[in-house]
Every structure is written in C-alpha cells, then in structure tokens.
Design an enzyme around this catalytic site. Structure first.
Site, PDB file in Angstrom:
ATOM      1  N   SER A  13     -14.332  -2.981  35.661  1.00  0.00           N
ATOM      2  CA  SER A  13     -14.745  -1.922  34.733  1.00  0.00           C
ATOM      3  C   SER A  13     -16.246  -1.708  34.766  1.00  0.00           C
ATOM      4  CB  SER A  13     -14.308  -2.271  33.303  1.00  0.00           C
ATOM      5  OG  SER A  13     -12.902  -2.317  33.186  1.00  0.00           O
ATOM      6  N   ARG A  36     -21.948  -1.969  27.975  1.00  0.00           N
ATOM      7  CA  ARG A  36     -20.929  -2.574  27.106  1.00  0.00           C
ATOM      8  C   ARG A  36     -20.468  -1.577  26.038  1.00  0.00           C
ATOM      9  NH1 ARG A  36     -18.448  -6.970  27.359  1.00  0.00           N
ATOM     10  NH2 ARG A  36     -19.788  -7.668  29.056  1.00  0.00           N
ATOM     11  N   HIS A  39     -18.035   0.459  27.942  1.00  0.00           N
ATOM     12  CA  HIS A  39     -16.850  -0.351  28.222  1.00  0.00           C
ATOM     13  C   HIS A  39     -15.949  -0.441  26.992  1.00  0.00           C
ATOM     14  CE1 HIS A  39     -14.710  -4.291  28.723  1.00  0.00           C
ATOM     15  NE2 HIS A  39     -14.496  -3.778  29.917  1.00  0.00           N
TER      16      HIS A  39
END
Length: 206
Positions: A13, A36, A39
């Site tokens: 990812s 992040r 994500h």
C-alpha cells in the site's frame, strides 16, 4: 494480486501511495505522516490539504520523547492510537468527553462537551492536543491560548464536518504554535490517530 500477510499488505500500500504522490513540497519525514493519512483513508486529497506549521513534526517528536499526557477529543482517537508503540514512551492518553464534571458543565453553559473537555485538560496542565472530531474543541483551545492559560507543545487539529470544521482549522493556522491541520472539511478521528501513529513510529520504531 492477492496478498495475505498484514505487513506485506501495508508495504505494498505504501509503495502505491509513494508512486501516486510523486514529488511534493513535504519533507521526507512529513511525507511519512501524509502517507499514513492516505493509507488510513484511501484518499489522496491529503497530499494537497495537509498543512504543517511552526516546526510541528520536530516539536511533536520531542514532546513525545519527553513524555506527558496527550489529550484526545474522542475515545475513537484514543482507540486508534497504537498502544504497543505508545507503551514504549513515557506518554499516556486522556480524554474527558465522558467525565461527569465535563458533562454537567456543558449542560450548565449550553456548550459542547468537547469544548468543556479542553478546559478540563488545561486545568490538569496538559499541553499536547489531538483533535479529530470537534471544531468546538479547537475554538475553545484558541480562546484559552488567547487568555494565556495554555501554551501547547503541539496540536493535531483535523476535525471533520460541515459545521465549523474548516473554520476552526483555518483559525488554528493563524496561531504561531506547532500544528498539523487539514484545509476544508476532511479529517476525522481515524486521521488524527494515523498522524499520532506515524509520529510514534518515528520515535520508537514500527
């Protein structure tokens, strides 16, 4: 491609996110936080709307290393922060949203529990703030800064919503305090937690 292992999924990812992000104006460390955020949400808009101010990242890292209590405006933010990583620091999380005194004060003043929770946190000397849900928490924090009652080490200010969220973050960005915020309505408890997790991983490792 079907990938089963959790860490392999995360690694893949992040590779995809890195490829799509391309060149940005973020530092390499800031980029880790934005990745992040993306994500967590699956939303690449965060590469355009995340705003770091006043040396936020270095200040937050040093604040966590020094230890202390970190305020979260919701239980969901606290729940999303990696407890294994947090346990490797001298920090603890605290939220006041269900505190009886906060609930009663909010009824008396006719305001939100989130705003009153900020007063409770400041009264205990807390100076690290993670706000992912409530614009009123940011507005109240800024009032207390104006009154000289608190000088935050850092503020994660990413409330989500259509009533006051964008405005609260815009107001936060006018202050000379270390902060990360998002432009517009996007954000949320999961985003706030993802930011803190990224910082924790910088401090203690993954």
């Amino acid at each position: 491609m079907y990938v089963k292992k959790p860490m392999a999924i995360e690694k893949k990812s992040m590779e995809i996110i890195e490829e799509v992000m391309g060149d940005t104006y973020f530092s390499e460390e800031e980029k880790l936080i934005v990745k992040r955020m993306i994500h967590t949400t699956g939303d690449f808009d965060y590469r355009k709307i995340a705003v770091f101010q006043n040396d936020f990242l270095n200040t937050a890292v040093e604040g966590i290393k020094a230890g202390g209590t970190i305020f979260t405006d919701t239980k969901m933010v606290a729940a999303g922060i990696n407890k294994t990583a947090l346990a490797k620091t001298s920090c603890q999380l605290k939220y006041f949203i269900d505190d009886k005194k906060v609930v009663e004060l909010s009824k008396t003043l006719g305001t939100t529990r989130s705003a009153c929770a900020i007063d409770a946190a400041v009264s205990e000397g807390i100076d690290m703030f993670v706000i992912g849900n409530a614009p009123t928490a940011i507005f109240r924090l800024l009032e207390l800064i104006d009154e000289g009652k608190v000088n935050p080490k850092f503020v994660v200010g990413v409330p989500v919503g259509f009533v006051g969220a964008a405005e609260s973050k815009e107001s936060l960005r006018k202050y000379a305090i270390p902060s990360i915020s998002t432009v517009g309505t996007k954000g949320g408890s999961n985003v706030a937690a993802s930011i803190m997790n990224a910082i924790l991983y910088m401090v203690v490792g993954r």
